[in-house]
Design an enzyme around this catalytic site. Structure first.
Site, PDB file in Angstrom:
ATOM      1  N   LYS A  59     -14.221   8.780  -7.690  1.00 36.70           N
ATOM      2  CA  LYS A  59     -14.566   8.697  -9.114  1.00 36.70           C
ATOM      3  C   LYS A  59     -15.877   9.410  -9.381  1.00 36.70           C
ATOM      4  O   LYS A  59     -16.021  10.163 -10.326  1.00 36.70           O
ATOM      5  CB  LYS A  59     -14.697   7.222  -9.530  1.00 36.70           C
ATOM      6  CG  LYS A  59     -13.564   6.788 -10.424  1.00 36.70           C
ATOM      7  CD  LYS A  59     -13.844   5.554 -11.220  1.00 36.70           C
ATOM      8  CE  LYS A  59     -12.846   5.525 -12.371  1.00 36.70           C
ATOM      9  NZ  LYS A  59     -12.695   4.239 -12.975  1.00 36.70           N
ATOM     10  N   LYS A  91       4.560  13.061  -3.487  1.00 37.72           N
ATOM     11  CA  LYS A  91       4.566  11.662  -3.052  1.00 37.72           C
ATOM     12  C   LYS A  91       4.796  10.750  -4.270  1.00 37.72           C
ATOM     13  O   LYS A  91       4.151  10.924  -5.308  1.00 37.72           O
ATOM     14  CB  LYS A  91       3.206  11.333  -2.421  1.00 37.72           C
ATOM     15  CG  LYS A  91       3.139   9.914  -1.926  1.00 37.72           C
ATOM     16  CD  LYS A  91       1.741   9.474  -1.543  1.00 37.72           C
ATOM     17  CE  LYS A  91       1.759   7.975  -1.282  1.00 37.72           C
ATOM     18  NZ  LYS A  91       0.529   7.284  -1.464  1.00 37.72           N
ATOM     19  N   LYS A 149       2.720   5.744  -8.939  1.00 39.18           N
ATOM     20  CA  LYS A 149       2.713   5.505 -10.389  1.00 39.18           C
ATOM     21  C   LYS A 149       1.699   6.417 -11.080  1.00 39.18           C
ATOM     22  O   LYS A 149       1.866   6.768 -12.236  1.00 39.18           O
ATOM     23  CB  LYS A 149       2.474   4.039 -10.723  1.00 39.18           C
ATOM     24  CG  LYS A 149       1.162   3.510 -10.260  1.00 39.18           C
ATOM     25  CD  LYS A 149       1.041   2.050 -10.584  1.00 39.18           C
ATOM     26  CE  LYS A 149      -0.043   1.388  -9.771  1.00 39.18           C
ATOM     27  NZ  LYS A 149       0.147   1.333  -8.350  1.00 39.18           N
TER      28      LYS A 149
HETATM   29  P1  ADP Z   1       0.851   3.818  -6.197  1.00 34.38           P
HETATM   30  O1  ADP Z   1       0.571   5.073  -5.406  1.00 34.38           O
HETATM   31  O2  ADP Z   1       2.144   3.904  -6.955  1.00 34.38           O
HETATM   32  O3  ADP Z   1      -0.328   3.396  -7.045  1.00 34.38           O
HETATM   33  P2  ADP Z   1      -0.001   1.711  -4.419  1.00 34.38           P
HETATM   34  O4  ADP Z   1      -1.165   2.519  -3.951  1.00 34.38           O
HETATM   35  O5  ADP Z   1      -0.245   0.504  -5.264  1.00 34.38           O
HETATM   36  O6  ADP Z   1       1.074   2.678  -5.142  1.00 34.38           O
HETATM   37  O7  ADP Z   1       0.916   1.321  -3.164  1.00 34.38           O
HETATM   38  C1  ADP Z   1       0.799   0.147  -2.420  1.00 34.38           C
HETATM   39  C2  ADP Z   1       1.350   0.472  -1.029  1.00 34.38           C
HETATM   40  O8  ADP Z   1       2.698   0.984  -1.126  1.00 34.38           O
HETATM   41  C3  ADP Z   1       0.584   1.592  -0.297  1.00 34.38           C
HETATM   42  O9  ADP Z   1      -0.526   1.139   0.431  1.00 34.38           O
HETATM   43  C4  ADP Z   1       1.645   2.150   0.637  1.00 34.38           C
HETATM   44  O10 ADP Z   1       1.765   1.366   1.804  1.00 34.38           O
HETATM   45  C5  ADP Z   1       2.923   2.002  -0.155  1.00 34.38           C
HETATM   46  N1  ADP Z   1       3.322   3.255  -0.823  1.00 34.38           N
HETATM   47  C6  ADP Z   1       3.077   3.617  -2.107  1.00 34.38           C
HETATM   48  N2  ADP Z   1       3.645   4.807  -2.411  1.00 34.38           N
HETATM   49  C7  ADP Z   1       4.282   5.224  -1.292  1.00 34.38           C
HETATM   50  C8  ADP Z   1       5.063   6.381  -0.958  1.00 34.38           C
HETATM   51  N3  ADP Z   1       5.347   7.325  -1.857  1.00 34.38           N
HETATM   52  N4  ADP Z   1       5.560   6.475   0.288  1.00 34.38           N
HETATM   53  C9  ADP Z   1       5.320   5.501   1.204  1.00 34.38           C
HETATM   54  N5  ADP Z   1       4.605   4.388   0.953  1.00 34.38           N
HETATM   55  C10 ADP Z   1       4.070   4.244  -0.271  1.00 34.38           C
END
Ligand code: ADP
Ligand code: TRP
Length: 324
Positions: A110, A189, A192
């Site tokens: 950030k 990848k 959200k």
């Molecule tokens: P986002 O990237 O949607 O904000 P988070 O960071 O909240 O998702 O994800 C929580 C956990 O879900 C991560 O620590 C990881 O283990 C898993 N995860 C999220 N996106 C992926 C992905 N595209 N492929 C594999 N694992 C993922």
């Protein structure tokens, strides 16, 4: 093994969350301790609409239970239902060196972008350390992006122990296998923050629409295609046996199959995979008090442990025993 992990309720859980995290939480339930919580206090660093936060917490609980977290094998609770955690956060904060937090990536990223960070984001890793240390956790399943925070947790526990004597247990990160990063609809990848997610629990019709929007190249229908560079095939692999994978890969290479057909195959496979969970979720939605009871009972169990550890910490640093 005393397992603990938290997941932030910052939006709908998607296939990346399931294959990269939730599925592995479920595999680790039934240990000596299997604690999983919905990190609503952490989510407050980004979600600022109370109705949205409430809905996200409800959705997270429904998703986790529907996907197979069993209250008899795992303790599921809301982070904010264990107030001892925020007290421990303060106690840890008093021994946290600024430079330790300055190098943590959420804050550093950030700052690098010139965005002002709140104290909540800056001290986020201390709250996470309290989450872990308050249950004497030994094993913390996390994605690769969270390993740094488990390292900070270990540093803080060590510093506390060297200041006040052996009090806190040092946890280990159990790195979740998200090496096969689940691709999103734009082939990047799935996340959200990129707006490319496939939610686990959409209606079959919505799910089909999302799957149909997955980007593919422009190889004509009749030409041979490369399965390995296609997001549809990579996603199909998550849901299928090796025989099924070989069969679809052969059809890609043979030509004569359009991407639309591959997407239909993926849609069917996903509906099969999540079909039972979808029904469980639909049933759970009609019994909100059952879900609330599970969260409350989970918090009670978690609190019993948290109170015990917090007393140990308070006594170690010279605070009086809490009046009952
Ligand atoms: P986002 O990237 O949607 O904000 P988070 O960071 O909240 O998702 O994800 C929580 C956990 O879900 C991560 O620590 C990881 O283990 C898993 N995860 C999220 N996106 C992926 C992905 N595209 N492929 C594999 N694992 C993922
Ligand atoms: N920070 C974690 C994430 O964004 C969620 C989390 C909060 C957590 N507290 C935790 C994970 C304690 C493991 C242990 O994914």
């Amino acid at each position: 093994m005393k397992v603990l992990s938290g997941i932030q309720p910052t939006g709908r859980f998607h296939w990346g969350n399931y294959f990269g995290a939730i599925r592995q939480y479920i595999a680790l339930q039934g240990q000596e301790q299997s604690f999983y919580f919905i990190a609503d206090l952490h989510a407050l660093t980004t979600v600022r609409d109370p109705a949205v936060l409430r809905q996200n917490v409800t959705d997270a609980a429904l998703d986790l239970l529907a996907l197979g977290l069993e209250p008899s094998k795992a303790t599921l609770f809301r982070q904010s239902d264990v107030p001892e955690v925020t007290e421990l956060t303060w106690l840890l904060m008093t021994i946290t060196q600024m430079h330790l937090l300055e190098k943590c990536h959420a804050f550093k990223d950030k700052k690098a972008k010139g965005i002002a960070a709140d104290a909540g984001l800056f001290t986020y890793p201390v709250l996470m350390a309290a989450d872990i240390l308050i249950y004497d956790s030994t094993t913390v399943p996390v994605g690769a992006d969270q390993i740094q925070h488990v390292e900070v947790t270990r540093d803080l526990a060590q510093r506390f122990n060297s200041t006040y004597g052996e009090t806190l247990h040092l946890p280990e990160a159990y790195v979740l296998d998200d090496s096969a990063k689940v691709p999103g609809t734009d082939r990047e990848k799935m996340s959200k923050s990129y707006g490319n997610i496939i939610p686990i629990f959409d209606t079959p019709k919505k799910l089909r629409k999302t799957i149909m929007s997955i980007q593919t190249d422009s190889t004509p229908m009749e030409s041979p295609k490369d399965p390995d560079s296609c997001a549809v095939y990579q996603l199909f692999k998550l849901f299928s046996t090796s025989d099924q994978q070989v069969a679809l890969a052969d059809r890609y290479r043979a030509g004569g199959m359009g991407y639309g057909e591959a997407k239909e195959t993926l849609h069917l496979a996903a509906m099969n995979h999540f079909g039972e969970a979808f029904e469980r979720r639909t049933r759970l939605e009609t019994t909100p008090s059952e879900v609330e009871d599970i969260l409350k009972q989970g918090a009670q169990r978690a609190r019993a442990k948290a109170v015990e550890v917090l007393e140990r910490v308070r006594s170690a640093c010279g605070l009086s025993a809490r009046p009952v």
